[in-house]
Write a protein that holds these residues in place. Structure first.
Motif, mmCIF file in Angstrom:
data_model
loop_
_atom_site.group_PDB
_atom_site.id
_atom_site.type_symbol
_atom_site.label_atom_id
_atom_site.label_comp_id
_atom_site.label_asym_id
_atom_site.label_seq_id
_atom_site.Cartn_x
_atom_site.Cartn_y
_atom_site.Cartn_z
ATOM 1 N N LEU A 113 11.259 -5.420 0.284
ATOM 2 C CA LEU A 113 10.571 -5.077 -0.970
ATOM 3 C C LEU A 113 10.991 -6.029 -2.089
ATOM 4 C CD1 LEU A 113 10.702 -1.171 -0.958
ATOM 5 C CD2 LEU A 113 8.689 -2.608 -0.637
ATOM 6 N N VAL A 114 12.283 -6.318 -2.173
ATOM 7 C CA VAL A 114 12.775 -7.227 -3.212
ATOM 8 C C VAL A 114 12.235 -8.630 -2.990
ATOM 9 C CG1 VAL A 114 14.848 -8.338 -4.162
ATOM 10 C CG2 VAL A 114 14.836 -5.870 -3.724
ATOM 11 N N GLU A 115 12.274 -9.097 -1.742
ATOM 12 C CA GLU A 115 11.783 -10.448 -1.440
ATOM 13 C C GLU A 115 10.302 -10.600 -1.756
ATOM 14 O OE1 GLU A 115 12.890 -10.962 2.650
ATOM 15 O OE2 GLU A 115 14.907 -11.679 2.139
ATOM 16 N N PHE B 265 0.824 -1.202 0.000
ATOM 17 C CA PHE B 265 0.000 0.000 0.000
ATOM 18 C C PHE B 265 0.863 1.259 0.000
ATOM 19 C CE2 PHE B 265 -2.129 3.397 2.382
ATOM 20 C CZ PHE B 265 -3.168 3.658 1.503
ATOM 21 N N VAL B 266 1.859 1.318 0.877
ATOM 22 C CA VAL B 266 2.740 2.487 0.948
ATOM 23 C C VAL B 266 3.536 2.598 -0.346
ATOM 24 C CG1 VAL B 266 4.692 3.544 2.156
ATOM 25 C CG2 VAL B 266 2.851 2.481 3.467
ATOM 26 N N ALA B 267 4.010 1.464 -0.882
ATOM 27 C CA ALA B 267 4.753 1.474 -2.142
ATOM 28 C C ALA B 267 3.882 2.042 -3.266
ATOM 29 C CB ALA B 267 5.220 0.064 -2.481
ATOM 30 N N ARG B 268 2.640 1.603 -3.353
ATOM 31 C CA ARG B 268 1.728 2.098 -4.388
ATOM 32 C C ARG B 268 1.460 3.598 -4.196
ATOM 33 N NH1 ARG B 268 -2.686 -0.628 -3.332
ATOM 34 N NH2 ARG B 268 -3.945 1.113 -2.641
ATOM 35 N N THR B 269 1.304 4.023 -2.954
ATOM 36 C CA THR B 269 1.084 5.444 -2.673
ATOM 37 C C THR B 269 2.272 6.275 -3.145
ATOM 38 O OG1 THR B 269 -0.327 4.940 -0.769
ATOM 39 C CG2 THR B 269 0.672 7.132 -0.834
ATOM 40 N N LEU B 270 3.503 5.813 -2.880
ATOM 41 C CA LEU B 270 4.695 6.542 -3.319
ATOM 42 C C LEU B 270 4.784 6.595 -4.840
ATOM 43 C CD1 LEU B 270 7.358 5.273 -0.746
ATOM 44 C CD2 LEU B 270 6.377 7.575 -0.902
ATOM 45 N N LEU C 42 9.315 -0.247 -6.889
ATOM 46 C CA LEU C 42 8.895 1.152 -6.836
ATOM 47 C C LEU C 42 9.110 1.758 -8.226
ATOM 48 C CD1 LEU C 42 10.327 2.270 -3.371
ATOM 49 C CD2 LEU C 42 7.981 1.638 -3.935
ATOM 50 N N VAL C 43 8.262 1.359 -9.153
ATOM 51 C CA VAL C 43 8.389 1.772 -10.549
ATOM 52 C C VAL C 43 8.254 3.290 -10.661
ATOM 53 C CG1 VAL C 43 7.411 1.529 -12.861
ATOM 54 C CG2 VAL C 43 7.465 -0.439 -11.312
ATOM 55 N N GLY C 44 9.260 3.905 -11.282
ATOM 56 C CA GLY C 44 9.231 5.346 -11.517
ATOM 57 C C GLY C 44 9.642 6.188 -10.330
ATOM 58 N N VAL C 45 9.983 5.558 -9.195
ATOM 59 C CA VAL C 45 10.345 6.303 -7.995
ATOM 60 C C VAL C 45 11.866 6.427 -7.925
ATOM 61 C CG1 VAL C 45 10.251 6.366 -5.472
ATOM 62 C CG2 VAL C 45 8.295 5.506 -6.772
ATOM 63 N N GLU C 46 12.356 7.675 -7.918
ATOM 64 C CA GLU C 46 13.790 7.924 -7.749
ATOM 65 C C GLU C 46 14.121 7.831 -6.269
ATOM 66 O OE1 GLU C 46 16.356 11.142 -9.693
ATOM 67 O OE2 GLU C 46 14.298 11.669 -10.250
ATOM 68 N N THR C 47 15.273 7.235 -5.956
ATOM 69 C CA THR C 47 15.671 7.107 -4.562
ATOM 70 C C THR C 47 17.060 7.697 -4.345
ATOM 71 O OG1 THR C 47 16.584 4.889 -4.905
ATOM 72 C CG2 THR C 47 14.284 5.028 -4.190
ATOM 73 N N ALA C 48 17.328 8.029 -3.097
ATOM 74 C CA ALA C 48 18.647 8.495 -2.672
ATOM 75 C C ALA C 48 18.959 7.825 -1.344
ATOM 76 C CB ALA C 48 18.672 10.010 -2.526
ATOM 77 N N LEU C 49 20.244 7.625 -1.085
ATOM 78 C CA LEU C 49 20.665 6.945 0.132
ATOM 79 C C LEU C 49 20.214 7.691 1.384
ATOM 80 C CD1 LEU C 49 22.212 4.551 1.290
ATOM 81 C CD2 LEU C 49 24.301 5.918 1.139
ATOM 82 N N ASN C 50 20.290 9.028 1.353
ATOM 83 C CA ASN C 50 19.913 9.833 2.519
ATOM 84 C C ASN C 50 19.353 11.176 2.032
ATOM 85 O OD1 ASN C 50 22.180 11.638 2.053
ATOM 86 N ND2 ASN C 50 23.480 10.026 2.912
#
Length: 130
Positions: free
Chosen positions: A89-91, A57-62, A96-104
């Motif tokens: 998430l991987v397991e 749910f949170v993943a879809r919201t993001l 998170l399709v289309g979601v850019e991420t950063a380490l911090n």
């Protein structure tokens, strides 16, 4: 109580402190997208470093929030994902399709064009003559 959203120039900074239920997720998405539109934000940083789990749910919201924000002209970066969260998430096969991420958050802000000050504010300069 809503999720705080701060403005730093043309970037909005917010963070998820705990899991979102349906009502809170809808309110958060509506408030953030309204602020993007009203304030002409070109970037959004969402800090998730406090989240210990991210479910589907949170993943879809993001993902939806990222898509809507992009349509409004803002780049979204999700920062601070904990290693156990990424592994889960991987397991579970959640992408998170289309979601850019950063380490911090610092790296996320840098990706959005923010730079950390090189000298302390109002402090003495190192190596300056006295």
């Amino acid at each position: 109580m809503g999720v705080p959203i701060l403005r730093l120039g043309d970037v909005l900074v917010t963070g998820l402190l705990n899991e979102l239920d349906d009502r809170a997720a809808i309110a958060f998405t509506e408030e953030l997208t309204a602020r993007i539109s009203a304030e002409g934000a070109r970037g959004v940083l969402i800090d998730i470093s406090r989240l210990e789990i991210i479910d589907s749910f949170v993943a879809r919201t993001l993902m939806e929030l990222t898509t809507v924000s992009r349509l409004l002209g803002a780049r979204v970066i999700v920062a601070g994902m904990r290693p156990p969260v990424a592994i889960t998430l991987v397991e579970l096969g959640i992408e998170l399709v289309g979601v850019e991420t950063a380490l911090n958050p610092e790296q996320g802000l840098a990706a959005l064009g923010w730079r950390q000050a090189q000298e302390p504010l109002g402090g003495s300069r190192r190596g300056a003559a006295r």
